[in-house]
Scaffold this active site. Structure first.
Site, short mmCIF file in Angstrom:
data_model
loop_
_atom_site.label_atom_id
_atom_site.label_comp_id
_atom_site.label_asym_id
_atom_site.label_seq_id
_atom_site.Cartn_x
_atom_site.Cartn_y
_atom_site.Cartn_z
N GLU A 62 0.87 -1.17 0.00
CA GLU A 62 0.00 0.00 0.00
C GLU A 62 0.91 1.22 0.00
OE1 GLU A 62 -4.06 0.83 2.27
OE2 GLU A 62 -2.33 1.04 3.59
N ASP A 82 -4.44 10.17 9.42
CA ASP A 82 -3.14 9.63 9.82
C ASP A 82 -2.61 10.28 11.09
OD1 ASP A 82 -2.61 7.77 7.65
OD2 ASP A 82 -2.61 9.54 6.37
N TYR A 122 -11.11 -2.60 3.79
CA TYR A 122 -10.12 -2.16 4.76
C TYR A 122 -10.85 -2.01 6.11
CZ TYR A 122 -6.01 0.41 6.50
OH TYR A 122 -4.89 0.81 7.21
#
Length: 269
Positions: free
Chosen positions: A51, A62, A176
């Site tokens: 990824e 993030d 995911y």
């Protein structure tokens, strides 16, 4: 170079009675050449797929580790043009699947159709746009279908069953599964409700599930696979190895190789 699909990789891993391991890195961290060599090291030491993150100025999904990687990549001169070049060189090196994790503004500014066309020409397998909800993804889904790119979406503990059903109808490659609420970052334990989430999703679909956000140790990999996931995604823990060894690349590459091997070993039943 021809490329393998996620479907092929998941099928082979199932036949071998193992899960798949997907490490994440930011293109250009800590610089272009080193980052490309890191990607090759991941491939050579057991990663089933990769990824790749494009550095972004406001990566809302993030945590600190990826933010620092983004800053290092920007400081080294990374931009969209160089990221595209990075993907081309990576595809020339490996036929293993790799996907992108990036933010919608990058795709929109490039041009949705043009972006997906370019990825198709390179041989990118999949795209996950972290800040694009599926309800607003029609244009992206159209482009991904047009150019045969898998579009991946995130499912979290906050995803109700109706929304989960909608995601299973449009997702490609794999789902995911975010193991924690919040941002990315290495954590010491897998939360108990993560295993409950995996089991809940599995009741609704047989699409492969890969768990990320907080996975950092071989024990975490075993735990999510035992709960019914098909793979594990690791980013911040790998990025921390890079950050801790910026002044000694030999040590960096040795630690990365050892870590990737240990994480892949954990996928074998």
């Amino acid at each position: 170079m021809s490329m393998k699909t996620y479907t092929e990789v998941f099928k082979k891993s199932k036949e071998n009675n193992e899960g798949i391991f997907i490490p994440f890195l930011v293109a250009g961290d800590p610089d272009y050449d080193t980052s490309l060599e890191i990607a090759k090291t991941l491939v050579d030491n057991g990663a089933d797929a990769l990824e790749i993150g494009f550095p972004f100025s406001d990566p809302v999904a993030d945590g600190k580790s990826v933010q620092n990687a983004d800053i290092r990549a920007f400081n080294s001169g990374m931009n969209i043009k160089k990221c595209i070049k990075f993907l081309k060189q990576l595809r020339e090196y490996t036929d293993k699947p790799f996907g992108l994790l990036l933010y919608y503004n990058l795709v929109y500014n490039y041009g949705i159709d043009a972006f997906y066309k370019k990825l198709s020409e390179i041989g990118v397998n999949a795209v996950l746009i972290a800040d694009l909800p599926p309800e607003e993804a029609d244009d992206v889904i159209e482009a991904s279908n047009k150019y045969n790119i898998e579009e991946i979406f995130i499912v979290s503990q906050a995803t109700n069953n109706d929304r989960l059903k909608m995601i299973t109808e449009i997702v490609g490659g794999f789902i995911y599964v975010a193991s924690v609420m919040g941002t990315t970052g290495a954590r010491s334990n897998v939360e108990h409700n993560t295993t409950d989430l995996i089991k809940r999703i599995r009741k609704h679909t047989d699409i492969p599930l890969c768990v990320g956000f907080g996975i950092s140790q071989p024990e975490h990999v075993k735990e999510v696979l035992d709960a019914g996931a098909d793979g594990a995604i690791v980013g911040s823990a790998l990025i921390n190895i890079i950050e801790d060894n910026l002044d000694n690349e030999d040590v960096m590459f040795g630690c990365i190789a050892e870590y990737i091997q240990s994480m892949k070993d954990a996928t074998r039943r």
